[in-house]
Write a protein that holds these residues in place. Structure first.
Motif: not given
Ligand code: GLY
Length: 353
Positions: A43, A49, A219, A232, A274, A320
């Protein structure tokens, strides 16, 4: 000048590509460790975000988003860049109250359920309200990384290092995602995300859906070939377990939102981490001369320059937004290696921690 980029994820490879374009002699070290890009949905969502009250981060996200069309085009192959836009959605009145704060900040007008279903007919009639965010797009991170690896053929070496002293180069760029902590002592922590992939008839969805469903954020990112990425979870955990609860929450929200997905095949359940930082903004810049870091202090001397005069630059902690931030990170860091200093970098200096 020779430059070694430590890390072969989307950030490291993007930086390496831009450095090669500037004429540097570049080597990329690929540790073989899984990177966040492998599970990322791709995305490109600077509004949806981004965090409140981080204007510099908001600007970084916006500017990188603006660079994505050219970045994708320059890669010269299909990387799944799709500009159909994103629908922000809220299922209940409580979900709407939450989502509306973000949408107001983005200055997006509220759409009625009937308007939303005109844009996306497969949506549940339960969806209460939403917005259309035309500037929030998507790309396929797996295709992007494959294209970057192609561009960097012959420069990527399979090698895992435990300390920066193992690297012999005039400039070292540490873009090792969560692995950056062990190499530099900087506070990059893994933030677990469970992600699913569904497969079915292409065309069920046209837009990215970014929704709050009964209090849960989910999402759905539809690819042209009939894959839908569902993400997620966000968990302050380091393990790699796909949990019943994680899969249940994601599937429940996805099917509530788009009931037709109940018939789709569940083809992949994965976990990624992440690379988060204390303020969840990235670390971009030279290691500060006056800030030795625990993990590497003895190897890197007291900071960015070691006895030999080499410099150590960090590009990590994108949390993210690693995929979204790849183009601007690559430009800023390649510029920094080349002696340029964009004032935007000051907000993201690794020395702030
Ligand atoms: N940018 C989406 C996530 O980190 O889940």
């Amino acid at each position: 000048m020779n430059v070694t980029v430590v890390g072969a994820g989307i950030i490291g490879l993007s930086i390496a590509w831009r450095l090669v374009e500037r004429g540097f002699d570049v080597t990329v070290l690929d540790s073989g460790e899984p990177g966040a890009w492998q599970v990322a949905a791709g995305m490109l969502a600077p509004g949806g975000e981004s965090a409140f009250e981080q204007p510099a981060l908001a600007r970084l996200l916006e500017e990188s988003n603006e660079r994505w069309p050219a970045f994708a085009a320059e890669l010269g192959v299909d990387v799944g860049y799709d500009d159909a836009g994103t629908l922000g959605l809220a299922m209940t009145a409580d979900d709407l109250a939450d989502a509306a704060r973000v949408w107001t900040r983005q200055k997006l007008p509220l759409l009625r359920p009937s308007e939303l279903r005109e844009l996306e007919p497969a949506l549940s009639p339960r969806v209460r309200a939403g917005v259309f965010a035309p500037a929030e797009r998507q790309v396929d991170p797996r295709k992007v990384v494959a294209a970057l690896r192609e561009r960097l053929a012959g420069r990527i070496v399979a090698k895992r290092i435990n300390a920066l002293s193992e690297v012999d180069a005039e400039t070292v760029v540490v873009a090792a995602g969560c692995g950056t902590a062990a190499l530099t002592g900087l506070p990059v922590r893994p933030v677990k995300g469970q992600v699913l992939r569904l497969r079915g008839e292409p065309g069920l969805l046209r837009h990215v859906l970014d929704a709050t469903v009964d209090g849960r954020h989910v999402y759905l990112v539809p690819r042209a070939d009939g894959e839908i990425v569902v993400g997620a979870t966000q968990e302050e955990r380091t393990d790699w377990t796909v949990t019943a609860g994680g899969v249940h929450d994601l599937l429940h929200a996805a099917i509530e939102l788009v009931p037709g997905l109940a018939e789709w095949e569940l083809v992949e359940t994965t976990v990624g981490h992440r690379p988060g930082t204390p303020d969840n903004a990235p670390l971009l810049g030279r290691l500060a001369d006056d800030a030795p870091h625990a993990g590497s202090g003895s190897q890197v001397g007291s900071g960015s320059r070691v006895g030999s005069g080499r410099q150590v630059i960090v590009a990590a902690g994108h949390h993210r937004n690693g995929v979204l931030l790849a183009p601007i990170t690559a430009d800023l860091i390649a510029g920094l290696v080349d002696g340029e200093h964009d004032p935007l970098l000051e907000h993201f200096a690794p020395g702030r921690f």
